[in-house]
Design an enzyme around this catalytic site. Structure first.
Site, PDB file in Angstrom:
ATOM      1  N   GLY A 107      26.143  65.297  -3.522  1.00  0.00           N
ATOM      2  CA  GLY A 107      26.009  66.727  -3.705  1.00  0.00           C
ATOM      3  C   GLY A 107      27.288  67.433  -3.300  1.00  0.00           C
ATOM      4  N   GLY A 156      24.032  61.885  -2.737  1.00  0.00           N
ATOM      5  CA  GLY A 156      23.242  62.408  -3.833  1.00  0.00           C
ATOM      6  C   GLY A 156      23.518  61.712  -5.152  1.00  0.00           C
ATOM      7  CD  GLU A 179      24.267  61.079   2.992  1.00  0.00           C
ATOM      8  OE1 GLU A 179      24.159  61.296   1.779  1.00  0.00           O
ATOM      9  OE2 GLU A 179      24.310  59.924   3.471  1.00  0.00           O
ATOM     10  CG  ASP A 187      20.208  64.501   1.244  1.00  0.00           C
ATOM     11  OD1 ASP A 187      21.215  63.769   1.165  1.00  0.00           O
ATOM     12  OD2 ASP A 187      20.160  65.629   0.720  1.00  0.00           O
TER      13      ASP A 187
END
Length: 411
Positions: A107, A156, A179, A187
């Site tokens: 992301g 992501g 992360e 996530d």
């Protein structure tokens, strides 16, 4: 009286001229705004390109300068495209790949960082809602889906590919969920797919953020097929010729044109015994103690490198991440996404810590690689701090809503 009429006539002519000028100005402004909007729409659409094949469609993530990092508009376009393709009876299957040297680096966390600093929390929430919703849609897609992971596939980027029916890794593939190094937690469905890897490999990857190559992805099940990078155009060409919605036909095609490969001797997959021994323990402190004991006993450089990696990460993120992976083992895909969204909103609120902003600043903005974590040590991270990330959202926020009654989740 005559001069009054003359004055009135002059005034009317001036008014008409002013009105005409204003009308012309408005038309030009409207035209300019319309043109600018069209340019903006074209630009946003070009961030996800589409190629039509015989019986398939290919979505191409197209932000090569940003390693195809996904933003809100890309997530929204993917949602729209995939829904229309699923409803189209002439389309048998869908393929996704990236432009340049990445499939997708994750992301667009720098954009999230900037929005947070500008107080645009609603924009941050919209981003995560949009991307997580697409990931669930992909995970429950009614047609076969092929993800071509040729290059960097992180965070992501893994989220929008691992739920695919087929995942092709190459010699250029680099997978990671890094992360914890930016004060966040894996996530985008990571707590589901990492927790289902062999043994406790998922805990190792989630906590350390270490990389896997294409051969390792196939060996542990993250990828379904492997091809040499130079053979990838041939694989794409053969896929493009297929007229089918049958997964077995796609599987046969990939088997014919993909390669057999094994991890090399230095791979972490050849150390699964020590990974399971250390990363199966109940707490991050115990994991680190176990690795330190192994390093002292064996003088193994791998243990030392793993310890350094853990000590670079946010202490709070390490503890939150370990709990997340453990919970993922007993949850369905949709439950993991809903919980991760809740965890993400707690992180964005910075009620417990601002580590996400500090981590992104240190690694991706200022790049000084010197984050000041809060709390700064594992000993100072309390159970209440960790539990806060798994607690219900405040009344002003809503949980992630997924269409589980229409699209069945999987275990």
């Amino acid at each position: 009286m005559q001069s009054f009429s003359k004055a009135s006539s002059i005034t009317r002519r001036c008014c008409r001229k002013n009105l005409q000028a204003l009308t012309l100005c408005h038309r030009r402004l409207s035209s300019s705004l319309s043109q600018n909007q069209n340019v903006l729409n074209d630009y946003l659409d070009n961030q996800v390109l589409v190629e039509g094949k015989a019986s398939s469609r290919m979505a191409i993530l197209n932000r090569p300068s940003a390693l195809n990092a996904i933003n809100t508009s890309m997530g929204a376009r993917l949602n729209k495209l995939y829904r229309s393709w699923e409803d189209n009876p002439d389309i048998g299957f869908v393929t996704m790949k990236g432009s340049g040297r990445a499939f997708c680096a994750g992301g667009d966390i720098v954009a999230v960082y900037n929005m947070m600093n500008q107080g645009m929390l609603e924009g941050c929430k919209e981003f995560f809602r949009t991307v997580y919703s697409f990931i669930y849609f992909l995970g429950t897609y009614l047609k076969p889906h092929v993800a071509i992971l040729n290059g960097i596939t992180m965070g992501g980027g893994a989220g929008v590919s691992i739920p695919s029916s087929f995942r092709i890794a190459t010699g250029r593939t680099v997978f990671a969920t890094p992360e914890t190094l930016i004060g966040f937690h894996p996530d985008a469905g990571a707590s589901f797919y990492l927790s289902h890897l062999p043994g406790h490999l998922g805990e190792y990857l989630a906590l350390t953020g270490e990389k896997l190559n294409g051969a390792e992805m196939v060996a542990c099940g993250l990828a379904t097929h492997y091809t040499l990078s130079e053979r990838l155009p041939l694989v794409e060409e053969q896929l493009g010729k297929l007229v089918t919605d049958d997964p077995s036909v796609i599987e046969a095609c990939l088997q014919n044109y993909c390669d057999l490969v094994y991890p090399d001797q230095t791979s972490v997959l050849n150390r699964i015994g020590i990974v399971d021994k250390c990363f199966s323990l109940d707490s991050v402190e115990e994991i680190i103690d176990s690795l330190e004991n192994e390093a002292a006993r064996t003088n193994d450089a791998w243990c030392a490198a793993t310890l350094r990696r853990l000590k670079e990460s946010s202490p709070l993120s390490l503890k939150v991440t370990l709990k997340s992976i453990r919970e993922g083992r007993v949850e369905t895909f949709d439950q993991c996404l809903v919980r991760e969204y809740r965890m993400t909103l707690h992180a964005l609120s910075k009620q417990v810590s601002g580590d996400i902003c500090e981590g992104v600043r240190a690694r991706m903005v200022d790049r000084d690689l010197a984050p000041k974590w809060d709390p700064p040590s594992l000993e100072q991270v309390s159970k209440d701090m960790v539990d806060h990330y798994f607690s219900p959202l405040s009344e002003s926020d809503s949980d992630l809503e997924l269409p589980t009654k229409l699209r069945e989740a999987f275990n």
